[in-house]
Motif scaffolding. Structure first.
Motif, PDB file in Angstrom:
ATOM      1  N   LEU A 108      20.708  -8.125  39.047  1.00 13.84           N
ATOM      2  CA  LEU A 108      21.025  -9.445  38.496  1.00 13.84           C
ATOM      3  C   LEU A 108      19.781 -10.094  37.898  1.00 13.84           C
ATOM      4  CD1 LEU A 108      23.370 -11.086  41.174  1.00 13.84           C
ATOM      5  CD2 LEU A 108      24.017  -9.856  39.108  1.00 13.84           C
ATOM      6  N   ALA A 109      19.906 -10.575  36.682  1.00 15.65           N
ATOM      7  CA  ALA A 109      18.818 -11.332  36.064  1.00 15.65           C
ATOM      8  C   ALA A 109      18.824 -12.757  36.609  1.00 15.65           C
ATOM      9  CB  ALA A 109      18.990 -11.354  34.550  1.00 15.65           C
ATOM     10  N   SER A 110      17.724 -13.471  36.390  1.00 15.56           N
ATOM     11  CA  SER A 110      17.694 -14.887  36.772  1.00 15.56           C
ATOM     12  C   SER A 110      16.734 -15.655  35.880  1.00 15.56           C
ATOM     13  CB  SER A 110      17.273 -15.061  38.241  1.00 15.56           C
ATOM     14  OG  SER A 110      15.912 -14.731  38.417  1.00 15.56           O
ATOM     15  N   LEU A 111      16.984 -16.937  35.769  1.00 13.26           N
ATOM     16  CA  LEU A 111      16.075 -17.864  35.102  1.00 13.26           C
ATOM     17  C   LEU A 111      15.801 -18.998  36.062  1.00 13.26           C
ATOM     18  CD1 LEU A 111      14.554 -19.023  32.631  1.00 13.26           C
ATOM     19  CD2 LEU A 111      16.707 -20.164  31.993  1.00 13.26           C
ATOM     20  N   ARG A 112      14.546 -19.155  36.445  1.00 16.37           N
ATOM     21  CA  ARG A 112      14.157 -20.288  37.291  1.00 16.37           C
ATOM     22  C   ARG A 112      13.299 -21.223  36.441  1.00 16.37           C
ATOM     23  NH1 ARG A 112      11.134 -15.728  38.996  1.00 16.37           N
ATOM     24  NH2 ARG A 112       8.878 -16.076  39.291  1.00 16.37           N
ATOM     25  N   ILE A 113      13.615 -22.504  36.491  1.00 14.16           N
ATOM     26  CA  ILE A 113      12.962 -23.472  35.607  1.00 14.16           C
ATOM     27  C   ILE A 113      12.227 -24.544  36.400  1.00 14.16           C
ATOM     28  CG2 ILE A 113      14.656 -23.128  33.755  1.00 14.16           C
ATOM     29  CD1 ILE A 113      15.881 -25.884  34.616  1.00 14.16           C
ATOM     30  N   ASP A 114      11.224 -25.116  35.759  1.00 21.60           N
ATOM     31  CA  ASP A 114      10.618 -26.367  36.231  1.00 21.60           C
ATOM     32  C   ASP A 114      11.357 -27.502  35.535  1.00 21.60           C
ATOM     33  OD1 ASP A 114       8.566 -25.247  37.816  1.00 21.60           O
ATOM     34  OD2 ASP A 114       7.227 -25.060  36.092  1.00 21.60           O
ATOM     35  N   PHE A 115      11.944 -28.423  36.303  1.00 22.24           N
ATOM     36  CA  PHE A 115      12.537 -29.590  35.671  1.00 22.24           C
ATOM     37  C   PHE A 115      11.449 -30.365  34.922  1.00 22.24           C
ATOM     38  CE2 PHE A 115      15.747 -29.231  39.204  1.00 22.24           C
ATOM     39  CZ  PHE A 115      16.838 -28.974  38.377  1.00 22.24           C
ATOM     40  N   VAL A 116      11.842 -31.066  33.872  1.00 17.46           N
ATOM     41  CA  VAL A 116      10.896 -31.896  33.128  1.00 17.46           C
ATOM     42  C   VAL A 116      10.226 -32.882  34.100  1.00 17.46           C
ATOM     43  CG1 VAL A 116      10.725 -33.757  31.416  1.00 17.46           C
ATOM     44  CG2 VAL A 116      12.025 -31.671  30.896  1.00 17.46           C
ATOM     45  N   GLY A 117       8.887 -32.946  34.022  1.00 15.42           N
ATOM     46  CA  GLY A 117       8.128 -33.790  34.936  1.00 15.42           C
ATOM     47  C   GLY A 117       7.649 -33.045  36.166  1.00 15.42           C
ATOM     48  N   SER A 118       8.048 -31.774  36.299  1.00 14.92           N
ATOM     49  CA  SER A 118       7.646 -30.948  37.444  1.00 14.92           C
ATOM     50  C   SER A 118       7.000 -29.655  36.949  1.00 14.92           C
ATOM     51  CB  SER A 118       8.857 -30.587  38.313  1.00 14.92           C
ATOM     52  OG  SER A 118       9.476 -31.740  38.838  1.00 14.92           O
ATOM     53  N   GLY A 119       6.133 -29.083  37.785  1.00 16.28           N
ATOM     54  CA  GLY A 119       5.527 -27.796  37.459  1.00 16.28           C
ATOM     55  C   GLY A 119       4.835 -27.796  36.112  1.00 16.28           C
ATOM     56  N   GLU A 120       5.136 -26.782  35.298  1.00 18.75           N
ATOM     57  CA  GLU A 120       4.488 -26.626  33.987  1.00 18.75           C
ATOM     58  C   GLU A 120       5.280 -27.257  32.847  1.00 18.75           C
ATOM     59  OE1 GLU A 120       2.167 -22.735  33.421  1.00 18.75           O
ATOM     60  OE2 GLU A 120       3.846 -22.116  34.694  1.00 18.75           O
ATOM     61  N   SER A 121       6.442 -27.792  33.134  1.00 15.97           N
ATOM     62  CA  SER A 121       7.221 -28.424  32.069  1.00 15.97           C
ATOM     63  C   SER A 121       6.565 -29.724  31.618  1.00 15.97           C
ATOM     64  CB  SER A 121       8.656 -28.693  32.541  1.00 15.97           C
ATOM     65  OG  SER A 121       9.363 -27.476  32.711  1.00 15.97           O
ATOM     66  N   SER A 122       6.935 -30.186  30.435  1.00 16.16           N
ATOM     67  CA  SER A 122       6.364 -31.428  29.910  1.00 16.16           C
ATOM     68  C   SER A 122       6.912 -32.621  30.680  1.00 16.16           C
ATOM     69  CB  SER A 122       6.697 -31.558  28.421  1.00 16.16           C
ATOM     70  OG  SER A 122       8.103 -31.719  28.254  1.00 16.16           O
ATOM     71  N   GLY A 123       6.391 -33.792  30.350  1.00 20.56           N
ATOM     72  CA  GLY A 123       6.898 -35.015  30.960  1.00 20.56           C
ATOM     73  C   GLY A 123       6.148 -35.425  32.204  1.00 20.56           C
ATOM     74  N   LYS A 124       6.465 -36.627  32.685  1.00 17.71           N
ATOM     75  CA  LYS A 124       5.824 -37.187  33.872  1.00 17.71           C
ATOM     76  C   LYS A 124       6.809 -37.208  35.039  1.00 17.71           C
ATOM     77  CE  LYS A 124       2.771 -40.271  31.247  1.00 17.71           C
ATOM     78  NZ  LYS A 124       2.382 -41.689  31.018  1.00 17.71           N
ATOM     79  N   TRP A 125       6.306 -36.879  36.215  1.00 21.04           N
ATOM     80  CA  TRP A 125       7.139 -36.871  37.414  1.00 21.04           C
ATOM     81  C   TRP A 125       7.812 -38.220  37.641  1.00 21.04           C
ATOM     82  CZ3 TRP A 125      10.090 -34.841  40.793  1.00 21.04           C
ATOM     83  CH2 TRP A 125      10.300 -35.422  42.058  1.00 21.04           C
ATOM     84  N   GLU A 126       7.093 -39.302  37.384  1.00 24.82           N
ATOM     85  CA  GLU A 126       7.619 -40.636  37.679  1.00 24.82           C
ATOM     86  C   GLU A 126       8.848 -40.978  36.838  1.00 24.82           C
ATOM     87  OE1 GLU A 126       4.757 -43.386  34.836  1.00 24.82           O
ATOM     88  OE2 GLU A 126       3.949 -42.588  36.716  1.00 24.82           O
ATOM     89  N   ASP A 127       9.059 -40.238  35.733  1.00 27.84           N
ATOM     90  CA  ASP A 127      10.204 -40.494  34.858  1.00 27.84           C
ATOM     91  C   ASP A 127      11.454 -39.715  35.266  1.00 27.84           C
ATOM     92  OD1 ASP A 127       8.894 -42.281  33.111  1.00 27.84           O
ATOM     93  OD2 ASP A 127       7.965 -40.609  32.045  1.00 27.84           O
ATOM     94  N   THR A 128      11.350 -38.895  36.312  1.00 29.14           N
ATOM     95  CA  THR A 128      12.479 -38.084  36.754  1.00 29.14           C
ATOM     96  C   THR A 128      13.653 -38.943  37.208  1.00 29.14           C
ATOM     97  OG1 THR A 128      11.067 -36.254  37.465  1.00 29.14           O
ATOM     98  CG2 THR A 128      13.223 -36.401  38.490  1.00 29.14           C
ATOM     99  N   THR A 129      14.859 -38.542  36.814  1.00 29.59           N
ATOM    100  CA  THR A 129      16.094 -39.118  37.359  1.00 29.59           C
ATOM    101  C   THR A 129      17.077 -37.967  37.574  1.00 29.59           C
ATOM    102  OG1 THR A 129      17.201 -39.453  35.215  1.00 29.59           O
ATOM    103  CG2 THR A 129      15.774 -41.245  36.005  1.00 29.59           C
ATOM    104  N   THR A 130      18.156 -38.236  38.257  1.00 33.60           N
ATOM    105  CA  THR A 130      19.183 -37.199  38.389  1.00 33.60           C
ATOM    106  C   THR A 130      19.734 -36.839  37.014  1.00 33.60           C
ATOM    107  OG1 THR A 130      20.880 -38.885  38.795  1.00 33.60           O
ATOM    108  CG2 THR A 130      19.855 -37.870  40.721  1.00 33.60           C
ATOM    109  N   PHE A 131      19.831 -37.811  36.123  1.00 31.71           N
ATOM    110  CA  PHE A 131      20.357 -37.554  34.789  1.00 31.71           C
ATOM    111  C   PHE A 131      19.445 -36.625  33.993  1.00 31.71           C
ATOM    112  CE2 PHE A 131      22.006 -41.986  35.568  1.00 31.71           C
ATOM    113  CZ  PHE A 131      23.294 -41.580  35.875  1.00 31.71           C
ATOM    114  N   SER A 132      18.126 -36.824  34.116  1.00 30.13           N
ATOM    115  CA  SER A 132      17.193 -35.967  33.373  1.00 30.13           C
ATOM    116  C   SER A 132      17.264 -34.531  33.883  1.00 30.13           C
ATOM    117  CB  SER A 132      15.758 -36.510  33.483  1.00 30.13           C
ATOM    118  OG  SER A 132      15.211 -36.335  34.786  1.00 30.13           O
ATOM    119  N   GLN A 133      17.423 -34.363  35.188  1.00 30.49           N
ATOM    120  CA  GLN A 133      17.499 -33.011  35.729  1.00 30.49           C
ATOM    121  C   GLN A 133      18.813 -32.327  35.347  1.00 30.49           C
ATOM    122  OE1 GLN A 133      16.417 -32.747  39.883  1.00 30.49           O
ATOM    123  NE2 GLN A 133      14.294 -33.260  39.444  1.00 30.49           N
TER     124      GLN A 133
END
Length: 313
Positions: A108-133
């Motif tokens: 099985l293949a997989s894709l694991r992502i960093d949500f925006v604002g987390s890890g290496e993805s763009s954005g700021k953590w403080e801007d995270t919402t359930t809607f953005s994720q």
């Protein structure tokens, strides 16, 4: 007399339900052990970038070497996590990087992502919402639909904790082949009252400016800061209502020692109560971190059980 009869009936239902759940968990556990015993294949991993508006989602695509167009699993991490997830004691892997390897070694293949604002993805953590994720998960799903290395008709999802909330909404919005929820948040406001403290929650709810910064203290003592918009998004995001809109195969795994998403197993069972369709429940004597702080055994079991469920669909 009627009250006593009703209470007796409820107790009998609970006892029968518990026995059924134990039997199901035992069968799932044995099947998972057999899956882990299979000879592993080779894995090829690639870092990918996915656009969502002005933001960039960074992920890792893991492919089983030599398998043409395999099914793929989208892995959605938890609150304050990253795509490899929590480090596992005694290994050099995280919960999701290890899960991705176990899946790919067995086809099985997989894709694991960093949500925006987390890890290496763009954005700021403080801007995270359930809607953005949720938007990130939809963007990742749509990206997978265009990929030629996987089967775009067989995109599955696994979500852990807050990632489980996100997975529920993805399943309501896109045709996922199956949804697997690991200790998924069922009641967001209650859970984050536990995770970040009632004081932070109350302050955020009273904030007139959604950009007001709110500091909360995590159960393990670390502090984190988010805008009031995150807390306010919890009130209008309902993962159970979302899963009620999904009629595909659903697999729920919970731990009886979980002190973050509580109470268990009820917080997991509620998804099954409102879901219509094929479903399965696995109840393990584990915590919210799946015993990662002591070793990989529980994570391996959950990964293999999830693989079995996904492979059947």
């Amino acid at each position: 007399m009627l009250r006593k009869l009703l209470l007796s009936s409820f107790m009998l239902i609970a006892i029968v339900g518990s026995a059924i759940a134990e039997d199901a968990t035992a069968r799932l556990t044995e099947a998972a052990k057999a899956t882990l015993a299979r000879a592993p294949g080779e894995v090829v991993e690639t870092t990918v970038k996915i656009a969502r508006g002005k933001e960039t989602i960074v992920g890792t695509l893991a492919l089983p070497k030599g398998v043409a167009k395999p099914p793929v699993v989208l892995l959605l991490h938890g609150f304050t996590g990253k795509r490899d997830e929590l480090a596992i004691e005694g290994t050099k892997e995280g919960v999701y990087s290890r899960t991705a390897r176990i899946l790919a070694e067995r086809g099985l293949a997989s894709l694991r992502i960093d949500f925006v604002g987390s890890g290496e993805s763009s954005g700021k953590w403080e801007d995270t919402t359930t809607f953005s994720q949720i938007a990130d998960a939809i963007a990742a799903f749509d990206w997978l639909k265009t990929e030629t290395d996987i089967d775009p008709a067989k995109i599955h999802v696994i979500g852990w904790s807050l990632g489980g909330l996100v997975a529920s909404h993805l399943a309501a919005e896109r045709p996922v082949a199956s949804a697997t929820l690991w200790a998924a948040v069922a009641n967001p406001v209650f859970t984050f009252g536990v995770v970040l403290g009632k004081e932070a929650l109350d302050k955020a709810m009273a904030a007139k400016d959604p950009n007001e910064l709110i500091e909360g203290t995590l159960p393990w003592g670390a502090k984190t800061t988010l805008k009031a918009a995150f807390f306010q998004s919890l009130v209008v995001t309902d993962p159970v209502a979302a899963i009620a809109r999904y009629d595909g195969p659903l697999f729920v795994i919970v731990g009886t020692k979980d002190t973050v998403v509580t109470p268990q197993p009820q917080a997991g069972e509620i998804f099954l109560t409102y879901h219509e369709g094929e479903e399965s429940l696995m109840i393990l004597p584990t915590d919210h971190g799946f015993d990662a702080f002591t070793g990989p055994a529980t994570v391996d079991l959950m990964a293999a059980a999830s693989l079995d469920f996904i492979a059947a669909h």
